[in-house]
Write an enzyme that holds these catalytic residues in place. Structure first.
Site, PDB file in Angstrom:
ATOM      1  CG  HIS A 191      -6.831  -0.169   7.265  1.00  0.00           C
ATOM      2  ND1 HIS A 191      -5.602  -0.719   6.916  1.00  0.00           N
ATOM      3  CD2 HIS A 191      -7.585  -0.227   6.148  1.00  0.00           C
ATOM      4  CE1 HIS A 191      -5.633  -1.091   5.647  1.00  0.00           C
ATOM      5  NE2 HIS A 191      -6.825  -0.798   5.153  1.00  0.00           N
TER       6      HIS A 191
ATOM      7  CG  ASN B  68       1.300   1.984  11.863  1.00  0.00           C
ATOM      8  OD1 ASN B  68       1.156   1.444  10.774  1.00  0.00           O
ATOM      9  ND2 ASN B  68       1.599   1.320  12.958  1.00  0.00           N
TER      10      ASN B  68
ATOM     11  CG  MET C 176      -0.012  -7.631   9.186  1.00  0.00           C
ATOM     12  SD  MET C 176      -1.734  -7.142   9.202  1.00  0.00           S
ATOM     13  CE  MET C 176      -1.758  -6.019  10.608  1.00  0.00           C
ATOM     14  CB  SER C 177       3.037  -8.426   3.357  1.00  0.00           C
ATOM     15  OG  SER C 177       3.887  -7.299   3.432  1.00  0.00           O
TER      16      SER C 177
ATOM     17  CG  HIS D 252      -4.104  -4.515  -0.883  1.00  0.00           C
ATOM     18  ND1 HIS D 252      -3.370  -5.369  -0.122  1.00  0.00           N
ATOM     19  CD2 HIS D 252      -3.803  -3.303  -0.412  1.00  0.00           C
ATOM     20  CE1 HIS D 252      -2.661  -4.693   0.780  1.00  0.00           C
ATOM     21  NE2 HIS D 252      -2.919  -3.428   0.623  1.00  0.00           N
TER      22      HIS D 252
ATOM     23  CE1 TYR E  31      -5.358  -8.599   5.283  1.00  0.00           C
ATOM     24  CE2 TYR E  31      -3.048  -8.524   5.955  1.00  0.00           C
ATOM     25  CZ  TYR E  31      -4.106  -8.006   5.217  1.00  0.00           C
ATOM     26  OH  TYR E  31      -3.919  -6.916   4.409  1.00  0.00           O
ATOM     27  CD  GLU E  32      -6.209 -10.589   1.258  1.00  0.00           C
ATOM     28  OE1 GLU E  32      -7.066 -10.261   0.428  1.00  0.00           O
ATOM     29  OE2 GLU E  32      -4.980 -10.606   1.009  1.00  0.00           O
TER      30      GLU E  32
ATOM     31  CG  HIS F 288      -2.001  -9.582   2.871  1.00  0.00           C
ATOM     32  ND1 HIS F 288      -2.720  -8.964   1.881  1.00  0.00           N
ATOM     33  CD2 HIS F 288      -0.918  -8.795   3.106  1.00  0.00           C
ATOM     34  CE1 HIS F 288      -2.103  -7.839   1.519  1.00  0.00           C
ATOM     35  NE2 HIS F 288      -1.008  -7.713   2.243  1.00  0.00           N
TER      36      HIS F 288
ATOM     37  CB  ALA G 195       2.408   0.144   4.279  1.00  0.00           C
TER      38      ALA G 195
ATOM     39  CB  SER H 163      -1.010   0.009   1.152  1.00  0.00           C
ATOM     40  OG  SER H 163      -0.510  -0.643   2.273  1.00  0.00           O
TER      41      SER H 163
HETATM   42  I1  8IG Z   1       0.837  -0.260   7.497  1.00  0.00           I
HETATM   43  O1  8IG Z   1       1.724  -1.681  13.142  1.00  0.00           O
HETATM   44  C1  8IG Z   1       1.084  -1.501   8.987  1.00  0.00           C
HETATM   45  N1  8IG Z   1       1.106  -2.809   8.814  1.00  0.00           N
HETATM   46  N2  8IG Z   1       1.742  -6.135  12.029  1.00  0.00           N
HETATM   47  N3  8IG Z   1       1.724  -3.881  12.598  1.00  0.00           N
HETATM   48  C2  8IG Z   1       1.624  -4.868  11.668  1.00  0.00           C
HETATM   49  N4  8IG Z   1       1.400  -4.614  10.381  1.00  0.00           N
HETATM   50  C3  8IG Z   1       1.295  -3.323  10.026  1.00  0.00           C
HETATM   51  C4  8IG Z   1       1.390  -2.270  10.921  1.00  0.00           C
HETATM   52  C5  8IG Z   1       1.623  -2.569  12.283  1.00  0.00           C
HETATM   53  N5  8IG Z   1       1.243  -1.120  10.248  1.00  0.00           N
END
Ligand code: 8IG
Length: 272
Positions: free
Chosen positions: A247, A235, A211-212, A64, A88-89, A86, A116, A32
């Protein structure tokens, strides 16, 4: 069921004939923020929806959408992967690795994984890009889990000592000396971490959380490609500041950084 390597070859063949590209030199998986910036590499000469290719799944994340873009950068044929999937999907590790395996089956010898992420280092706030030096895979899975790779592919017991290519990192840091390096900790998500989990990640030596990337990196290395990882800190990780994670803030950070991410990619691609 078709094995993941055959499936990737089928997808690569479909892509190559659709785009009229004999072989790609490198692929960039766009996280992203990066997707919007990638237009700085030039206008794609071909674009295809991933859902028309074998083995790809529709993504469930807004922002995405699944497309593969082919773009010429100097003398290189570059494949842009917009719309990774991902864990998580609900996708498997093999599904997550499929775009990267497809790119390599289509000839790519370098894989750039962008993302990201959350930042742990208080001096590297939202908007900072960090070169991934190494990772810690906390997803408890691997794209190499399951049946052994067929004959002609490397052993599943793959060495990850030089997972994020020393050579590519040196080239990128040489071209863009303002960049620094970090250790990416890959979680499954989709929830963000607790502050205690960020303390754990910090203790382990992590500086970025996301997460990727980790599964794609392993799959790419297994196939002999050189891997470069570029993280946009979007972040601060949980507990680093008092602010809650959202998000929409993350998406906004990506939008804001898009132009500079594009410039960065345009500086990086020639040295890969
Ligand atoms: I953008 O703070 C993004 N992706 N795990 N933690 C995790 N994945 C993220 C974060 C985060 N920010």
């Amino acid at each position: 069921m078709t094995n993941p390597y055959t499936l990737a070859t089928q997808a690569a063949d479909t892509l190559r004939s659709a785009s009229g590209t004999d072989h790609y030199d490198l692929a960039i998986v766009l996280g992203s923020g990066w997707k919007e910036g990638a237009s700085a590499l030039g206008a794609p000469y071909h674009e295809i929806a991933t859902t028309t290719l074998p083995g790809f799944h529709p993504t469930t994340v807004p922002g995405h959408e699944g497309r593969l873009l082919s773009v010429r950068v100097g003398d290189k044929h570059v494949l842009l992967v917009a719309g990774r999937v991902h864990l998580y999907e609900g996708h498997s590790a093999a599904d997550v690795a499929h775009p990267v395996r497809t790119a390599i089956a289509a000839g790519a010898t370098s894989i750039v994984l962008t993302n990201a992420c959350g930042g742990i280092d208080p001096t590297k706030g939202p908007g900072t890009v960090v070169v991934i030096k190494d990772h810690i895979n906390l997803t408890a899975t691997s794209p190499l889990e399951g049946a052994a790779p067929p004959d002609g592919f490397g052993s599943r017991f793959v060495d990850l000592t030089d997972l994020y290519s020393r050579r590519l990192r040196a080239n990128v840091l040489g071209a863009v000396p303002t960049l620094s390096e970090g250790v990416y900790v890959g979680f499954r998500g989709p929830h963000y971490e607790t502050p205690a989990e960020i303390t754990m990640a910090t203790t382990m030596g992590g500086t970025l959380v996301g997460m990727s990337t980790v599964l794609e990196a392993i799959a790419a290395r297994h196939l002999g490609a050189e891997v470069l990882g570029l993280s946009l800190v979007s972040n601060f990780a949980a507990g680093v500041t008092q602010e809650a994670l959202s998000h929409s803030d993350v998406l906004a950070a990506g939008q804001e950084a898009a132009a500079s991410l594009g410039q960065l990619l345009a500086q990086v691609v020639p040295v890969l």
